[in-house]
Design an enzyme around this catalytic site. Structure first.
Site, PDB file in Angstrom:
ATOM      1  CG  ASP A  35       8.955   3.153 -13.224  1.00 47.43           C
ATOM      2  OD1 ASP A  35       9.207   3.766 -12.197  1.00 47.43           O
ATOM      3  OD2 ASP A  35       9.452   2.725 -13.601  1.00 47.43           O
ATOM      4  CE1 TYR A  60      17.713   9.337  -8.928  1.00 48.52           C
ATOM      5  CE2 TYR A  60      18.226  10.830  -6.940  1.00 48.52           C
ATOM      6  CZ  TYR A  60      18.758  10.324  -8.275  1.00 48.52           C
ATOM      7  OH  TYR A  60      20.075   9.395  -8.386  1.00 48.52           O
ATOM      8  CB  THR A  61      15.305  10.280  -1.869  1.00 53.07           C
ATOM      9  OG1 THR A  61      15.102   9.265  -1.371  1.00 53.07           O
ATOM     10  CG2 THR A  61      13.997  11.184  -1.593  1.00 53.07           C
ATOM     11  CB  THR A 100      13.109  18.520   0.705  1.00 49.54           C
ATOM     12  OG1 THR A 100      13.760  18.406   0.925  1.00 49.54           O
ATOM     13  CG2 THR A 100      13.157  19.126  -0.798  1.00 49.54           C
ATOM     14  CE1 TYR A 124      15.255  14.953  -2.689  1.00 46.31           C
ATOM     15  CE2 TYR A 124      15.736  15.911  -1.631  1.00 46.31           C
ATOM     16  CZ  TYR A 124      15.214  15.739  -1.920  1.00 46.31           C
ATOM     17  OH  TYR A 124      14.247  15.040  -0.914  1.00 46.31           O
ATOM     18  CE  LYS A 128      10.541  16.301  -3.021  1.00 43.36           C
ATOM     19  NZ  LYS A 128       9.670  15.169  -3.041  1.00 43.36           N
TER      20      LYS A 128
END
Length: 298
Positions: A35, A60-61, A100, A124, A128
């Site tokens: 996790d 997490y997207t 990303t 987000y 990242k």
């Protein structure tokens, strides 16, 4: 060779799993078994698994939800990669991680290089980027593959959304002022496996000599409107009956969302070609293959 693959239920993980299994013993734990939202537990999990290589596409997207779940996004996208890299570094275990286009601010119209200055516009993107930096700071042998606009014939993604909406509505309104490269999960997974001489010293030398951040997307560029149009035309050419009659280009400010997206998501592929000898397919060629796969499932 023992490979730990996270996120095997996700798009990239699902595409990677069978390819890695052809070449290695792959451990692909379920989310509750490994996790990322509990980074303090990961070192113990890794010590139990003892992988020779870690491949971490899990993330997490939920871009808009992250604006309200900043702490969770950072735990999964930044603290977990840090914990993994800190375990891997002293043991010489290589790590493949995924980044990303959202780490950039989307300004200009030139493709972003791996060494371009980041400036994420969203939580987000910030989370990242923090993960990318944490891996480098930990000193682990690593390749960080920076991707964009990832989709597949299965799962929840833009392709599947357009398929659904085009079957229900006569008119679609799609953003036309954000430019990038739609990239299939299969393109990413095939390139990752091509990078890997899966075996002991060869693997470590590859990461020592070629490691770091590398852009990994399909060639070419389009807008979300262009992508949606290509999906619809491709489906219609395959005999799929759709309700849609018009695809209207709109500006980003006509489609309000909580998190701001970069207008320019172009990524430069020079380093991928020079460092690894990999030339990804054009996004339209990759889409054709994915639509063939999709058609076979309906």
């Amino acid at each position: 060779m023992r490979v730990l693959l996270t996120g095997s239920a996700g798009q990239v993980g699902r595409a990677l799993l069978p390819l890695l299994r052809e070449r290695a013993d792959v451990i692909s734990p379920l989310r509750d078994q490994f996790d990322l939202s509990r980074p303090d537990e990961l070192a113990g999990k890794l010590e139990s698994i003892k992988p020779d290589l870690i491949v971490n596409p899990a993330a997490y997207t939920a871009v808009d939800r992250a604006e309200d779940e900043r702490e969770l996004a950072f735990r999964i996208n930044a603290e977990a990669p840090r914990a993994i890299a800190q375990w891997a570094a002293p043991r010489g275990v290589p790590l493949i991680h995924f980044s990303t286009d959202y780490v950039f601010d989307g300004s200009g119209d030139r493709p972003w290089r791996e060494d371009s200055t980041p400036g994420p516009l969203s939580v987000y993107g910030q989370s990242k980027l923090a993960g990318d930096l944490a891996i480098a700071e930990a000193g682990a042998l690593h390749v960080i593959a920076r991707t964009s606009w990832v989709y597949a014939a299965s799962g929840a993604n833009f392709l599947k959304t357009i398929v659904r909406l085009a079957g229900e509505r006569e008119q679609l309104r799609i953003v036309a002022d954000q430019i990038g490269a739609p990239t299939t999960a299969s393109t990413i997974s095939q390139a990752i496996v091509a990078m890997l001489p899966l075996g002991g010293d060869g693997l470590r030398k590859t990461f020592e000599q070629r490691g770091g951040v590398v852009n990994l997307v399909c060639a070419g560029e389009t807008s979300w409107h262009g992508f949606a149009t290509a999906i619809v035309v491709g489906l219609q050419s395959r005999g799929v009956k759709l309700a849609v009659k018009e695809i209207v280009p709109i500006r980003s400010d006509e489609f309000p969302v909580k998190a701001k997206r970069p207008s320019n998501s172009r990524l430069d592929l020079t380093l991928l070609r020079e460092r690894f000898g990999i030339a990804p397919p054009d996004w339209q060629q990759a889409l054709d293959r994915e639509l063939d796969i999709f058609q076979a499932t309906i």
